[in-house]
Design a protein around this motif. Structure first.
Motif, PDB file in Angstrom:
ATOM      1  N   ARG A   1       0.943  -0.919  -0.097  1.00 62.43           N
ATOM      2  CA  ARG A   1      -0.006   0.023   0.003  1.00 62.43           C
ATOM      3  C   ARG A   1       0.910   1.114  -0.002  1.00 62.43           C
ATOM      4  O   ARG A   1       2.016   1.257   0.674  1.00 62.43           O
ATOM      5  N   SER A   2       0.409   2.271  -0.587  1.00 61.78           N
ATOM      6  CA  SER A   2       1.232   3.377  -0.902  1.00 61.78           C
ATOM      7  C   SER A   2       0.312   4.780  -1.073  1.00 61.78           C
ATOM      8  O   SER A   2      -0.717   4.731  -1.258  1.00 61.78           O
ATOM      9  N   LEU A   3       1.233   5.513  -0.562  1.00 62.06           N
ATOM     10  CA  LEU A   3       0.688   6.901  -0.627  1.00 62.06           C
ATOM     11  C   LEU A   3       1.257   7.992  -1.517  1.00 62.06           C
ATOM     12  O   LEU A   3       2.508   8.027  -1.321  1.00 62.06           O
ATOM     13  N   ARG A   4       0.646   8.539  -2.469  1.00 63.71           N
ATOM     14  CA  ARG A   4       1.474   9.479  -3.300  1.00 63.71           C
ATOM     15  C   ARG A   4       1.624  10.969  -2.575  1.00 63.71           C
ATOM     16  O   ARG A   4       0.572  11.547  -2.518  1.00 63.71           O
ATOM     17  N   LEU A   5       2.692  11.273  -2.378  1.00 63.68           N
ATOM     18  CA  LEU A   5       3.041  12.472  -1.884  1.00 63.68           C
ATOM     19  C   LEU A   5       3.380  13.342  -3.092  1.00 63.68           C
ATOM     20  O   LEU A   5       4.503  13.338  -3.918  1.00 63.68           O
ATOM     21  N   GLU A   6       2.565  14.645  -3.228  1.00 59.11           N
ATOM     22  CA  GLU A   6       2.907  15.540  -4.400  1.00 59.11           C
ATOM     23  C   GLU A   6       3.331  16.675  -3.664  1.00 59.11           C
ATOM     24  O   GLU A   6       2.663  17.650  -2.921  1.00 59.11           O
TER      25      GLU A   6
ATOM     26  N   ALA B   1      -1.496  21.477   7.578  1.00 57.30           N
ATOM     27  CA  ALA B   1      -0.709  21.504   6.442  1.00 57.30           C
ATOM     28  C   ALA B   1      -0.966  20.868   5.151  1.00 57.30           C
ATOM     29  O   ALA B   1      -0.644  21.575   4.064  1.00 57.30           O
ATOM     30  N   ALA B   2      -1.764  20.221   5.014  1.00 54.69           N
ATOM     31  CA  ALA B   2      -2.105  19.643   3.597  1.00 54.69           C
ATOM     32  C   ALA B   2      -3.021  20.557   2.808  1.00 54.69           C
ATOM     33  O   ALA B   2      -4.034  21.182   3.271  1.00 54.69           O
ATOM     34  N   ALA B   3      -2.381  20.665   1.728  1.00 56.31           N
ATOM     35  CA  ALA B   3      -3.488  21.559   0.677  1.00 56.31           C
ATOM     36  C   ALA B   3      -4.452  20.786  -0.004  1.00 56.31           C
ATOM     37  O   ALA B   3      -5.481  21.112  -0.198  1.00 56.31           O
TER      38      ALA B   3
ATOM     39  N   GLY C   1      -8.458  10.195  -0.830  1.00 56.01           N
ATOM     40  CA  GLY C   1      -8.267   8.742  -0.499  1.00 56.01           C
ATOM     41  C   GLY C   1      -8.456   8.349   1.013  1.00 56.01           C
ATOM     42  O   GLY C   1      -9.227   9.158   1.686  1.00 56.01           O
ATOM     43  N   ASP C   2      -7.706   7.549   1.301  1.00 58.43           N
ATOM     44  CA  ASP C   2      -7.602   6.755   2.712  1.00 58.43           C
ATOM     45  C   ASP C   2      -7.272   7.790   3.839  1.00 58.43           C
ATOM     46  O   ASP C   2      -6.189   8.158   3.896  1.00 58.43           O
ATOM     47  N   ARG C   3      -8.269   8.096   4.611  1.00 56.31           N
ATOM     48  CA  ARG C   3      -8.180   9.565   5.637  1.00 56.31           C
ATOM     49  C   ARG C   3      -7.207   8.970   6.611  1.00 56.31           C
ATOM     50  O   ARG C   3      -6.258   9.788   6.880  1.00 56.31           O
ATOM     51  N   GLU C   4      -7.070   7.797   7.093  1.00 55.94           N
ATOM     52  CA  GLU C   4      -6.432   7.242   7.972  1.00 55.94           C
ATOM     53  C   GLU C   4      -4.843   7.221   7.869  1.00 55.94           C
ATOM     54  O   GLU C   4      -3.845   7.696   8.520  1.00 55.94           O
ATOM     55  N   ALA C   5      -4.693   6.803   6.580  1.00 58.10           N
ATOM     56  CA  ALA C   5      -3.119   6.791   5.883  1.00 58.10           C
ATOM     57  C   ALA C   5      -2.752   8.065   5.934  1.00 58.10           C
ATOM     58  O   ALA C   5      -1.461   8.269   5.895  1.00 58.10           O
ATOM     59  N   ILE C   6      -3.637   9.039   5.430  1.00 55.28           N
ATOM     60  CA  ILE C   6      -2.935  10.419   5.377  1.00 55.28           C
ATOM     61  C   ILE C   6      -2.646  10.939   6.646  1.00 55.28           C
ATOM     62  O   ILE C   6      -1.647  11.585   6.680  1.00 55.28           O
ATOM     63  N   ARG C   7      -3.544  10.865   7.420  1.00 54.96           N
ATOM     64  CA  ARG C   7      -3.291  11.313   9.012  1.00 54.96           C
ATOM     65  C   ARG C   7      -1.777  10.625   9.334  1.00 54.96           C
ATOM     66  O   ARG C   7      -0.955  11.373  10.121  1.00 54.96           O
ATOM     67  N   ASP C   8      -1.814   9.429   9.298  1.00 54.94           N
ATOM     68  CA  ASP C   8      -0.634   8.699   9.796  1.00 54.94           C
ATOM     69  C   ASP C   8       0.643   9.270   9.184  1.00 54.94           C
ATOM     70  O   ASP C   8       1.670   9.490   9.652  1.00 54.94           O
TER      71      ASP C   8
END
Length: 479
Positions: free
Chosen positions: A401-406, A455-457, A461-468
């Motif tokens: 599983r991955s999160l795309r950080l742009e 911080a996030a603009a 997607g997965d809110r829990e993954a974004i918070r982590d």
């Protein structure tokens, strides 16, 4: 008054009017005759030289002949002046100021020597010459090519003094100047690319400090970072911040075999925070501007030493007490801390400070992105992050599983952050969330200066993954 009285009064008035009219006619007649005979005219009865002469001769009132109008004398001016002719109509030259009685005639132009005119070019460019000097200089510029070129350069220089833009130097100026110099003459001992951000950021901070007075060195500064998902801060001064950088940079120096600025005092205190607190306690408190010299000398020694290694020491392990970083990452980490604390200092003295150059900022963001999977795993082990969807540990080298950080803006890019294991590979096929931030904003998040919830603009997607991931980025911060 009856009707007869009114008629009698009317007749007397008419008679008096006729007498007055006849007397005026007689006076005009006498005036014209005397004008014709060359005698002086008179202004009224009894004022002429000989009143009797006016009644003698033909045409007089006593001979009964009708009055005759004398012909005008062509040699004498007319009784009624003709309209005045223009000077241009007669072809005569225009009157000069002297003819008109001008009390302030135009002064003669200045005649100055060449050296004097050349000395006036600076004042002329600034519009500070007198009108006479300006006229003399401008006349000279039409004849002297050397002075005309010099005047043009001075005028262009004066134009730079009136620019509305900020006079602060472009943060990339030093890099561009060095690149231009190195293209013409490559250095015998070049600085490794992974050490260039540290070299640039320490130089920028040193330039900010060079004009500080005692008041600025003792200006209060609050260091901020995140610890256990809570904002933490420590109050110090500008001199205290430079002492902190001196102590933490000293860890890299120790790894390279350089002298520790603290000697043996902190041999059992290897962490950055412990070294800093020990220095603040044992040194002159509070630290003064004298701390700038050893910090600056140490930063030069670090750059010089890694340059002499030829870049081969990039994988040398540098201990931070609780963790280790290879030398090339440790130099990026120190460049990042130098920028963050330079912003703290600039804010304390109310001075603008810009982010690093795009290329260097990209390298700093890349370091933080590579550290995120490990930070996320540590938080998961301590219960600060969610355990995930219950999947088994992903084998090393396998996609998970991955999160795309742009990262947007200059120095930005995209990174796929593995969420299940530091050894897993980020994969677009297993992307569960997407976060977009500005480059400088992400740097301040990793420094603990911005709350993860603000911080996030953009988040998808997965809110829990974004918070982590956002809280893991904030946990990278430290004093």
């Amino acid at each position: 008054m009856n009707e007869a009285g009114r008629l009698e009064a009317y007749d007397e008035h008419e008679t008096d009017g006729e007498k007055d009219y006849e007397e005026r006619q007689h006076e005009e007649k006498e005036y014209e005759e005397k004008e014709h005979d060359g005698q002086e005219p008179y202004d009224g009865p009894g004022e002429g030289k000989d009143d009797k002469t006016a009644d003698d001769g033909p045409g007089g009132p006593g001979d009964g002949t009708p009055p005759t109008t004398p012909s005008p004398d062509p040699d004498r001016p007319p009784l009624i002046p003709l309209p005045r002719a223009s000077v241009e109509d007669g072809g005569r030259p225009l009157p000069t100021p002297a003819d008109l009685g001008d009390p302030a005639p135009r002064p003669a132009p200045l005649v100055l020597e060449h050296r004097v005119l050349k000395a006036l070019l600076g004042a002329w460019a600034l519009a500070a010459c007198s009108p006479e000097e300006t006229a003399a200089v401008e006349e000279h510029l039409g004849d002297c090519g050397a002075c005309a070129d010099e005047a043009l350069r001075l005028r262009e220089a004066v134009g730079l003094l009136h620019q509305p833009e900020s006079l602060d130097l472009d943060p990339a100026l030093r890099t561009r100047v060095l690149e231009g110099c190195l293209e013409r003459r490559p250095p015998r001992i070049p600085v490794p690319g992974w050490a260039a951000p540290y070299d640039a950021e320490t130089a920028r901070l040193d330039a900010l400090l060079q004009d500080f007075g005692d008041a600025e060195w003792h200006a209060p500064v609050r260091l901020k970072w995140f610890e256990a998902d809570k904002e933490t801060s420590r109050r110090t001064t500008v001199a205290g911040v430079i002492a902190h950088l001196l102590m933490v940079d000293g860890l890299v120096g120790i790894g390279l075999g350089l002298d520790d600025p603290m000697g043996d005092v902190t041999a059992d205190r290897p962490t950055p925070a412990a070294r800093t607190e020990a220095y603040w306690r044992t040194s002159h408190f509070p630290p003064t501007r004298s701390v700038r010299a050893p910090w600056r000398e140490q930063s030069h020694d670090l750059v010089r030493t890694v340059s002499f290694t030829g870049g081969t020491a990039g994988r040398l392990a540098i201990s931070y007490g609780d963790f280790e970083l290879p030398l090339h990452d440790a130099m990026l980490d120190r460049a990042f801390e130098c920028w963050v604390h330079a912003e703290d200092i600039a804010e304390a003295v109310d001075y603008p400070y810009t982010p690093p150059s795009p290329h260097h900022l990209h390298d700093m963001i890349d370091l933080a992105a590579r550290m995120l999977p490990t930070a996320l795993a540590v938080r998961r082990r301590t219960g600060l992050a969610s355990p995930g969807p219950g999947r088994h540990l992903v084998p090393a080298g396998s996609p998970g599983r991955s999160l795309r950080l742009e990262i947007e803006g200059l120095g930005g890019g995209e990174w796929l952050i593995p969420l299940d294991s530091p050894a897993a590979l980020g994969s677009a096929d297993f992307e569960v969330a997407h976060v977009a931030l500005d480059g400088a904003e992400f740097g301040r998040l990793a420094a603990g200066h911005v709350s993860p919830t603000e911080a996030a603009a953009g988040q998808v997607g997965d809110r829990e993954a974004i918070r982590d991931v956002l809280f893991a980025a904030a946990s990278l911060s430290r004093m």
